[in-house]
Design an enzyme around this catalytic site. Sequence first.
Site, PDB file in Angstrom:
ATOM      1  N   TYR A 132       0.872  -1.061  -0.251  1.00  0.00           N
ATOM      2  CA  TYR A 132      -0.674  -0.231  -0.592  1.00  0.00           C
ATOM      3  C   TYR A 132       0.758   1.329  -0.446  1.00  0.00           C
ATOM      4  CZ  TYR A 132      -3.571  -3.140   1.368  1.00  0.00           C
ATOM      5  OH  TYR A 132      -5.127  -3.870   1.491  1.00  0.00           O
ATOM      6  N   LEU A 191     -18.684  -2.358   0.865  1.00  0.00           N
ATOM      7  CA  LEU A 191     -19.694  -1.576  -0.360  1.00  0.00           C
ATOM      8  C   LEU A 191     -19.482  -1.431  -1.154  1.00  0.00           C
ATOM      9  CD1 LEU A 191     -19.182   2.397   2.065  1.00  0.00           C
ATOM     10  CD2 LEU A 191     -20.248   0.170   2.214  1.00  0.00           C
ATOM     11  N   GLY A 204     -23.232   2.660  -1.286  1.00  0.00           N
ATOM     12  CA  GLY A 204     -23.008   3.394  -0.059  1.00  0.00           C
ATOM     13  C   GLY A 204     -23.963   4.593  -0.663  1.00  0.00           C
TER      14      GLY A 204
END
Length: 336
Positions: free
Chosen positions: A53, A222, A228
């Site tokens: 990441y 989501l 969402g």
Amino acid sequence: MEYTQLGRTGLKVSRIVLGTMNFGGQTDEPDSHRIMDAALDAGVNFFDTADIYGTAEEKGLTEKVIGAWFARGGGRRDKVVLATKVYGNMSADGKAWHEQSWPNHDRLTALHIRRAAEASLRRLGTDRIDVYQFHHIDRATPFEEIWQAVDVLIRQGKILYAASSNFPGYKIAQANELAANRGMVGLVSEQCLYNLAERRAEADVIPAAREYGLGVIPWSPLHQGLLGGALRKERENTGSRTKVGRSAAGLADPAVRAKVQAYEDLLDKHGLEPGEVALAWLLTRPGVTGPIVGPRTTEQFTSALRAVELKLDPEVLAGLDEIFPGPGPAPEAFAW
């Protein structure tokens, strides 16, 4: 905050998992630190990250941001159950994890596991990784080799638990059977794609995880914004996540779009927020430890927290199942 044990372990973790994928990239370091402070203030103690990441220019940046937050003191490190991942290619040639690159800089070889763990520890500024997750299966490396490397790291005190991410059910079984043969605890959790719109994990992965005592940690709860309030945001021209990835692909499909419309209509009828309901639904599912929420702002994190307190009544749960039916139990769903 509510807490539960991580799978069959005695480790207590919050029922919301703070995902840090945006930290250092879409969310700068000061805002990332504010979100992590807000998480601790709310009682969230389970933080998830991965060595890859960061940004295209700097893989590992997210771990560095977390490490800088730990370095601020105040008992931050000891309050957090820290999970990171290993598999991706961390070489400096700029290639993505799934592309051909310098040999032995990725996957789950003993060499890469040992080297990646040491690098993560340096970036995170800590002496241990609490939950070390295999980010993907490695078809080329036998579990005998993987567990040998993990055993060494556990004996050195550098990792406490091993876990998986994106594993099929048969790999969960294979990994834990071979771990048991070595007298090891084996995998303690599985992080998988699981949400109302993507329930295939119920047919194979989640039953395997429950059978072997793994906690289930859903990612993309989501479905990249689809659940969402995507249609409302489309009308209001807000919500950049609904314009890319799974959300955009879903809204381009008339059948999926109709389901999302029915979903939002159902929740409007009951005065509920779509994103909070999607998270609350996962918290009702057997075997689920807690979904990963990956906020870009403190406000998004605060909204996610409300899902822990939200209790869905039977009428809403039945309506959600009608709109987004699961695959049914295996093998009955496809064999009988």
